[in-house]
Scaffold this motif. Structure first.
Motif, PDB file in Angstrom:
ATOM      1  N   PRO A 123     129.726  26.090 -21.758  1.00 35.41           N
ATOM      2  CA  PRO A 123     130.532  25.219 -22.615  1.00 35.41           C
ATOM      3  C   PRO A 123     131.065  25.902 -23.881  1.00 35.41           C
ATOM      4  N   ASP A 124     132.301  25.531 -24.241  1.00 36.95           N
ATOM      5  CA  ASP A 124     132.871  25.988 -25.513  1.00 36.95           C
ATOM      6  C   ASP A 124     132.328  25.116 -26.640  1.00 36.95           C
ATOM      7  N   TYR A 125     131.984  23.863 -26.309  1.00 41.98           N
ATOM      8  CA  TYR A 125     131.411  22.932 -27.281  1.00 41.98           C
ATOM      9  C   TYR A 125     130.664  21.862 -26.504  1.00 41.98           C
ATOM     10  N   THR A 126     129.743  21.169 -27.187  1.00 43.51           N
ATOM     11  CA  THR A 126     129.073  20.014 -26.570  1.00 43.51           C
ATOM     12  C   THR A 126     129.104  18.859 -27.561  1.00 43.51           C
ATOM     13  N   PRO A 127     129.027  17.618 -27.135  1.00 43.57           N
ATOM     14  CA  PRO A 127     129.083  17.200 -25.744  1.00 43.57           C
ATOM     15  C   PRO A 127     130.452  17.503 -25.112  1.00 43.57           C
ATOM     16  N   ILE A 128     130.434  17.609 -23.783  1.00 43.40           N
ATOM     17  CA  ILE A 128     131.623  18.035 -23.048  1.00 43.40           C
ATOM     18  C   ILE A 128     132.458  16.815 -22.643  1.00 43.40           C
ATOM     19  N   ASP A 129     133.692  16.776 -23.122  1.00 41.01           N
ATOM     20  CA  ASP A 129     134.583  15.684 -22.716  1.00 41.01           C
ATOM     21  C   ASP A 129     135.520  16.179 -21.605  1.00 41.01           C
ATOM     22  N   GLU A 130     136.402  15.303 -21.171  1.00 41.10           N
ATOM     23  CA  GLU A 130     137.273  15.639 -20.024  1.00 41.10           C
ATOM     24  C   GLU A 130     138.292  16.714 -20.382  1.00 41.10           C
ATOM     25  N   LYS A 131     138.589  16.861 -21.683  1.00 46.47           N
ATOM     26  CA  LYS A 131     139.609  17.847 -22.078  1.00 46.47           C
ATOM     27  C   LYS A 131     139.054  19.264 -22.135  1.00 46.47           C
ATOM     28  N   HIS A 132     137.752  19.394 -22.085  1.00 43.10           N
ATOM     29  CA  HIS A 132     137.119  20.714 -22.187  1.00 43.10           C
ATOM     30  C   HIS A 132     137.701  21.667 -21.135  1.00 43.10           C
ATOM     31  N   ASN A 133     137.888  22.934 -21.532  1.00 47.51           N
ATOM     32  CA  ASN A 133     138.402  23.937 -20.579  1.00 47.51           C
ATOM     33  C   ASN A 133     137.519  24.039 -19.350  1.00 47.51           C
ATOM     34  N   LYS A 134     138.166  24.304 -18.226  1.00 44.76           N
ATOM     35  CA  LYS A 134     137.405  24.432 -16.982  1.00 44.76           C
ATOM     36  C   LYS A 134     137.389  25.883 -16.564  1.00 44.76           C
ATOM     37  N   HIS A 135     136.210  26.497 -16.722  1.00 41.22           N
ATOM     38  CA  HIS A 135     136.091  27.899 -16.306  1.00 41.22           C
ATOM     39  C   HIS A 135     134.728  28.116 -15.648  1.00 41.22           C
ATOM     40  N   PRO A 136     134.608  27.677 -14.379  1.00 37.65           N
ATOM     41  CA  PRO A 136     133.312  27.772 -13.697  1.00 37.65           C
ATOM     42  C   PRO A 136     132.805  29.209 -13.636  1.00 37.65           C
ATOM     43  N   ILE A 137     131.478  29.324 -13.576  1.00 40.82           N
ATOM     44  CA  ILE A 137     130.897  30.676 -13.558  1.00 40.82           C
ATOM     45  C   ILE A 137     130.167  30.951 -12.240  1.00 40.82           C
ATOM     46  N   ASN A 138     130.350  30.088 -11.247  1.00 40.96           N
ATOM     47  CA  ASN A 138     129.717  30.361  -9.945  1.00 40.96           C
ATOM     48  C   ASN A 138     130.562  29.720  -8.843  1.00 40.96           C
ATOM     49  N   PRO A 139     130.380  30.176  -7.592  1.00 43.91           N
ATOM     50  CA  PRO A 139     131.193  29.651  -6.483  1.00 43.91           C
ATOM     51  C   PRO A 139     131.063  28.141  -6.301  1.00 43.91           C
ATOM     52  N   TYR A 140     129.882  27.604  -6.581  1.00 46.84           N
ATOM     53  CA  TYR A 140     129.716  26.144  -6.475  1.00 46.84           C
ATOM     54  C   TYR A 140     130.705  25.436  -7.394  1.00 46.84           C
ATOM     55  N   GLY A 141     130.731  25.832  -8.655  1.00 45.76           N
ATOM     56  CA  GLY A 141     131.651  25.215  -9.619  1.00 45.76           C
ATOM     57  C   GLY A 141     133.103  25.456  -9.239  1.00 45.76           C
TER      58      GLY A 141
END
Ligand code: UFG
Length: 326
Positions: A123-141
């Motif tokens: 996370p870039d920040y918490t709590p995570i809202d819907e606008k948070h950037n999406k940058h998964p770090i694994n194949p599942y994500g």
């Protein structure tokens, strides 16, 4: 309504089937039983089959009266996805395409998709809202985010409406004691702790106590399974009424560290057990907490199990009830 629940024999799917059936819906479960259990499908019709199998999908959809599809049949182990990405992309992406194609062939345009906090990555920040950037770090994500992106395009091009629900940490069990979590292998924190509390496991291993959190252990947002299911039901109603796609983060908005969860489990169970500190598990962000304001505002969703103790209590009843007899 008539609803197809794909993966309805699994942990979240089986609770969803029960809730939908109790609310008066006609429910069909499709599950290949690779991870699910036939005896977890206690309501509605059951079809054993794979979501990647066109013929089984066609035979279900040919009836012509399915209003919506809910998809819970994803593979979910982050660590395994790193070692076996092909398996994850095949099931979570390719097979989901097969399901979506079949829906389009039969003109079924309402889809609820189990997504995950893992689409946000570190996370870039918490709590995570819907606008948070999406940058998964694994194949599942990645696999879950790919489908979210596909669904955006299918909405625009084909009018297939979807709601993607990003779960944080699903936990707890059916308060009636009929259903609960039964993963094999079990990798999730709360069921593992409770196995230690009931003596079915020698100890609980804490994966890292040197994170930048108050007590050094990872912080997660645990959300009761019935509250998750409520959000699905509300999301489906809203999507069908408004004919509009949506995405929501689902959590309680409160973080608990691994050590805090252990303390709650000791209190709820009344048992002490061995806790050992192990190295960090690869790919674990330090803190994952949801900002679920949007779901609360737009869906009128209000989690009933806001207290971690109540969530753990339902899981403890499952551990000492059904699971103890296995
Ligand atoms: N943990 C331990 N010991 C254990 C098991 C877990 O210390 O034996 C820790 C983990 O390191 C993590 C926390 O407990 O810090 C929670 O771990 P879980 O495996 O229960 O849950 P995750 O947060 O890793 O994963 C959950 C879902 C995934 C989803 C992810 C979103 O299970 O499907 O949230 O990030 F992708």
């Amino acid at each position: 309504m008539k609803i197809l629940v794909v993966g309805g024999a699994g942990y979240i799917g089986s609770h969803m089937v029960k809730q939908l059936a109790k609310a008066g819906n006609d429910v069909i479960t499709l599950d290949n039983l690779s991870y699910g259990y036939r005896d977890a499908v206690k309501y509605g019709e059951f079809v054993e089959g794979d979501l990647g199998d066109d013929s089984v999908l066609d035979s279900i959809f040919r009836s012509g009266d399915i209003d919506a599809v809910m998809h819970f049949a994803g593979f979910i182990q982050v660590g395994e996805s790193v070692i076996k990405p092909a398996m994850y992309y095949h099931n979570n992406v390719v097979n989901t395409f097969t399901l979506l194609d079949a829906m389009l062939r039969h003109d079924i345009k309402n889809f609820i998709f189990s997504s995950t906090a893992a689409i946000f990555g570190e996370p870039d920040y918490t709590p995570i809202d819907e606008k948070h950037n999406k940058h998964p770090i694994n194949p599942y994500g990645h696999s879950k985010l790919m489908i979210e992106q596909v669904l955006d395009d299918y909405d625009t091009a084909y009018g297939l409406r979807s709601t993607c629900l990003r779960y944080f940490n699903a936990a707890g069990a059916d308060p009636d004691g009929e259903l609960g979590e039964r993963h094999v292998p079990e990798t999730h924190l709360i069921p593992l702790i409770l196995q230690a509390a009931s003596g079915r496991r020698e100890d609980i291993k804490v994966f890292g106590d040197d994170y930048a959190t108050d007590d050094g252990t990872c912080v997660r947002d645990y959300i009761h399974i019935n509250d998750l299911c409520d959000a699905h039901s509300l999301a489906l109603q809203k999507m069908m009424k408004e004919d509009k796609s949506a995405r929501y983060n689902l959590g309680n908005g409160k973080g608990f560290s691994v050590k805090q969860v252990i303390d709650v489990a000791k209190e709820v169970s009344g048992n002490d057990f061995k806790v050992s500190i192990e190295p960090r598990r690869a790919g674990d962000p330090a803190v994952l907490v949801a900002d679920a304001t949007l779901a609360k505002e737009e869906l009128n969703w209000q989690p009933q199990f806001a207290d971690l103790k109540d969530i753990v209590k339902t899981a403890w009843d499952w551990e000492t009830g059904f699971l103890a007899k296995q």
